[in-house]
Design a protein around this motif. Structure first.
Motif, PDB file in Angstrom:
ATOM      1  N   ASN A   1     -10.800   5.387   3.691  1.00  0.00           N
ATOM      2  CA  ASN A   1     -10.597   3.857   4.228  1.00  0.00           C
ATOM      3  C   ASN A   1      -9.181   3.506   3.684  1.00  0.00           C
ATOM      4  O   ASN A   1      -8.472   2.932   4.407  1.00  0.00           O
ATOM      5  N   MET A   2      -8.861   4.029   2.561  1.00  0.00           N
ATOM      6  CA  MET A   2      -7.587   3.593   2.008  1.00  0.00           C
ATOM      7  C   MET A   2      -6.466   4.395   2.815  1.00  0.00           C
ATOM      8  O   MET A   2      -5.298   3.692   2.947  1.00  0.00           O
ATOM      9  N   ALA A   3      -6.475   5.527   3.463  1.00  0.00           N
ATOM     10  CA  ALA A   3      -5.720   6.032   4.313  1.00  0.00           C
ATOM     11  C   ALA A   3      -5.559   5.331   5.680  1.00  0.00           C
ATOM     12  O   ALA A   3      -4.426   4.953   6.173  1.00  0.00           O
ATOM     13  N   MET A   4      -6.650   4.602   6.003  1.00  0.00           N
ATOM     14  CA  MET A   4      -6.193   3.439   7.129  1.00  0.00           C
ATOM     15  C   MET A   4      -5.580   2.289   6.874  1.00  0.00           C
ATOM     16  O   MET A   4      -4.675   1.935   7.622  1.00  0.00           O
ATOM     17  N   LEU A   5      -5.885   2.049   5.484  1.00  0.00           N
ATOM     18  CA  LEU A   5      -5.305   0.802   5.012  1.00  0.00           C
ATOM     19  C   LEU A   5      -3.663   0.987   5.025  1.00  0.00           C
ATOM     20  O   LEU A   5      -2.940   0.019   4.803  1.00  0.00           O
ATOM     21  N   VAL A   6      -3.217   2.226   4.797  1.00  0.00           N
ATOM     22  CA  VAL A   6      -1.767   2.288   4.729  1.00  0.00           C
ATOM     23  C   VAL A   6      -1.102   2.691   6.184  1.00  0.00           C
ATOM     24  O   VAL A   6      -0.191   3.028   6.406  1.00  0.00           O
ATOM     25  N   GLY A   7      -1.901   2.900   7.281  1.00  0.00           N
ATOM     26  CA  GLY A   7      -1.529   2.942   8.421  1.00  0.00           C
ATOM     27  C   GLY A   7      -1.745   4.301   9.134  1.00  0.00           C
ATOM     28  O   GLY A   7      -1.226   4.478  10.125  1.00  0.00           O
ATOM     29  N   VAL A   8      -2.777   5.238   8.509  1.00  0.00           N
ATOM     30  CA  VAL A   8      -2.956   6.421   8.990  1.00  0.00           C
ATOM     31  C   VAL A   8      -4.059   6.288  10.113  1.00  0.00           C
ATOM     32  O   VAL A   8      -5.040   5.503  10.066  1.00  0.00           O
ATOM     33  N   ASN A   9      -3.620   6.851  11.469  1.00  0.00           N
ATOM     34  CA  ASN A   9      -4.768   7.156  12.431  1.00  0.00           C
ATOM     35  C   ASN A   9      -5.848   8.025  12.076  1.00  0.00           C
ATOM     36  O   ASN A   9      -5.253   9.254  12.267  1.00  0.00           O
TER      37      ASN A   9
ATOM     38  N   ARG B   1       4.416  15.191   7.283  1.00  0.00           N
ATOM     39  CA  ARG B   1       3.957  13.762   7.296  1.00  0.00           C
ATOM     40  C   ARG B   1       2.495  13.996   7.565  1.00  0.00           C
ATOM     41  O   ARG B   1       1.546  13.186   7.036  1.00  0.00           O
TER      42      ARG B   1
ATOM     43  N   ARG C   1      -4.337  14.993   3.634  1.00  0.00           N
ATOM     44  CA  ARG C   1      -4.612  14.944   2.099  1.00  0.00           C
ATOM     45  C   ARG C   1      -5.215  13.729   1.559  1.00  0.00           C
ATOM     46  O   ARG C   1      -6.041  13.415   1.127  1.00  0.00           O
ATOM     47  N   ALA C   2      -4.431  12.647   2.112  1.00  0.00           N
ATOM     48  CA  ALA C   2      -4.762  11.248   1.970  1.00  0.00           C
ATOM     49  C   ALA C   2      -6.209  10.894   2.414  1.00  0.00           C
ATOM     50  O   ALA C   2      -7.136  10.283   1.903  1.00  0.00           O
TER      51      ALA C   2
ATOM     52  N   LYS D   1       0.310  15.238   4.516  1.00  0.00           N
ATOM     53  CA  LYS D   1       0.201  14.328   3.510  1.00  0.00           C
ATOM     54  C   LYS D   1      -0.938  13.256   4.189  1.00  0.00           C
ATOM     55  O   LYS D   1      -1.866  12.867   3.369  1.00  0.00           O
ATOM     56  N   ALA D   2      -1.126  13.055   5.495  1.00  0.00           N
ATOM     57  CA  ALA D   2      -1.989  12.028   6.114  1.00  0.00           C
ATOM     58  C   ALA D   2      -3.300  12.827   5.781  1.00  0.00           C
ATOM     59  O   ALA D   2      -4.239  12.032   5.687  1.00  0.00           O
TER      60      ALA D   2
END
Lengths: 300, 235
Positions: A184-192, A171, A177-178, A174-175
């Motif tokens: 910004n998009m990583a933040m928008l799927v909930g990545v801290n 997990r 790499r994202a 993946k976070a």
């Protein structure tokens, strides 16, 4: 032929150490586009920590493999804590500043850590005990590879496999790499994202510390300045392989290590650095994004 | 469900949103239409916490979220499908979907949702091991919507989902939006330049000009409003 193999093994050994350090540069660059110039110092601090721990353990009468393991574990934890703190103190407050500011902050951090170790320790070279165990069976079967070389290359290979598995399947991987691909998009799927950045510094610093312990055992002496040249070389390796790319950093490091080794063996050790940087220039002329680097993707 | 109250958002020193107030009730599709640069995307960025407002209030379920971090906003049930789709280009389709479910731990349910999405968009199932960056624009839009749905949001924010797509894909995307709303009762906040399509699918609409709401009403009234017709529908 034996001479060639010897040089090859020497090159792979060097390359392995470069790779362990280069990964820290490339991972941090991949995520926050910063050249962390203090990274070489983290490697140096790892070596010093191992030296101190090994010294204390030797005084208490311990020896052999347990010293190596304990010293490495403490060095890894200590360096990881340094990497984590450096990011929080020197880079995080500048996250939204222009790109030049964190770069200057990184150089400042590097100078600060060097001088801190200089004051706390000494400017002289200190002898570093060979913590790596002797593997007698090697001499019986393969003559051209020594125990330390074997352990350094083997350890690095195992770490690379573990790191690849971590990046590919967990997990957190993946976070990471994202976040590297689109923060910004990583933040928008909930990545801290702050946590991802901290983790990146922790992993990179831990790898550098392992490199520090291994090479100090191999070379047998350290001082406060060893992080500078190793850092520059590892950074070169990361750029050579394509900065931001993890397999690229490893490939770049191995290519760089072997080039240096062959240049020393067949030409002259005076030309070692010349060949290393000529190689860098040639590759960047032919392929500006590095061996495995990808062109920056256009964001729509 | 969602209430923006006198929201003011800045990009640097430029004020983009000027006293913006919008209300969204549970279960409805609302649309925000307006010209380029009116502040539609900034509105969504403010709600999702990427560009937090400097003044004003954003309430979600009655709780202020204007100073909450983006990941916590996702956790509270708001997902955004951003303008330009923003697929992770070097993650596979499957990994992109996994990232959508990043905050969820219920693996069995996640699997069910993936299967549901593959039923909705069979082409994504076919391409599940392909890198996101290699998909066509329409496929990327399907993936972007799917990725947002993987978080099981209660409020789905969509930014220009029809932008740059051919007519067949545009129709498909709007059908899906309607379906998401009726089947899973997901509330939808749709930002569009294609005002005609948007007003046909929405229950209510807001018209935005220069960072302010200039007109609001049921989608039907807006469709037949003379000013809207002239300015946005091209009739």
């Amino acid at each position: 032929m034996d001479y060639f193999l010897e040089l090859l093994i020497g090159g792979l050994t060097r390359g392995s150490i470069y790779a362990l350090i280069a990964l820290g540069y490339t991972m941090v660059y991949g995520i926050i586009e910063l050249i962390n110039f203090a990274h070489g110092e983290i490697y140096m601090i790892g070596a010093f920590t191992a030296l101190i721990v090994a010294g204390v353990l030797a005084m208490s009468g311990m020896s052999g493999l347990s010293v190596l393991i304990l010293a490495s574990v403490v060095a890894v934890i200590y360096s990881a804590a340094y990497g984590f703190t450096v990011e929080k103190v020197a880079y995080k407050p500048l996250r939204h500043a222009s790109r030049l500011s964190p770069l200057i902050s990184a150089i400042g951090m590097s100078i600060f850590l060097q001088n801190y170790v200089l004051v706390a320790q000494t400017s002289d070279f200190l002898p570093f005990p060979n913590l790596l165990p002797d593997l007698p069976f090697l001499a019986n079967y393969v003559g051209f590879i020594g125990s330390t070389e074997f352990i350094i290359i083997g350890t690095t290979a195992v770490i690379m496999v573990l790191l690849t598995l971590l990046i590919k399947f967990t997990r957190m991987g993946k976070a990471m790499r994202a976040t590297a691909q689109d923060r910004n998009m990583a933040m928008l799927v909930g990545v801290n994202v702050n946590r991802v950045i901290s983790n990146t510094f922790i992993i990179g610093s831990a790898l550098a510390a392992i490199g520090g312990v291994l090479i100090a055992s191999h070379v047998g002496r350290i001082n406060f300045y060893i992080g500078f040249l190793a850092g520059i070389k590892a950074f070169t390796a990361a750029v050579l392989g394509g900065i931001g790319s993890i397999p690229g950093a490893v490939l770049g490091a191995l290519v760089l290590g072997c080039t240096e080794s062959f240049a020393t063996g067949y030409v002259s050790s005076d030309y070692e650095d010349v060949f290393a940087f000529v190689l860098l220039i040639v590759i960047l002329i032919i392929k500006p994004s590095g061996l495995l680097g990808h062109k920056p993707t256009q964001k729509v | 469900m969602l209430r923006l109250h006198n929201v003011q958002t800045f990009h640097g020193n430029v004020q983009v949103l000027k006293d913006l107030s919008i209300e969204v009730s549970e279960g409805e599709i609302i649309t925000l239409i307006g010209a380029n640069g009116a502040g539609k995307t900034t509105t969504l960025m403010s709600i999702s916490g990427i560009v937090p407002p400097r003044a004003g209030e954003i309430l979600f379920d009655g709780k202020p979220i204007q100073n909450v971090s983006p990941d916590d906003i996702v956790a509270s049930g708001i997902s955004l499908v951003p303008e330009g789709r923003r697929i992770f280009p070097r993650l596979t389709v499957m990994e992109n979907l996994d990232m959508g479910a990043f905050l969820r731990r219920d693996n069995a349910e996640i699997k069910k949702d993936v299967n549901h999405i593959f039923e909705l968009f069979p082409i994504l199932a076919e391409r599940r091991h392909q890198q996101g960056g290699t998909l066509s624009g329409g496929e990327q839009q399907m993936l972007a919507i799917s990725r947002a749905l993987m978080a099981r949001p209660r409020l789905l924010l969509l930014d220009e989902p029809s932008l740059g797509l051919g007519p067949i894909f545009v129709k498909l995307i709007f059908d899906i939006i309607r379906k998401i709303n009726t089947e899973s009762r997901t509330t939808i906040f749709l930002v569009e330049q294609n005002a005609h399509m948007a007003l046909k699918v929405a229950h209510r609409g807001y018209v935005m000009e220069n960072g302010r709401i200039t007109l609001e009403g049921s989608a039907d009234t807006l469709l037949h409003n003379e000013d809207v017709k002239k300015a946005y529908l091209g009739i």
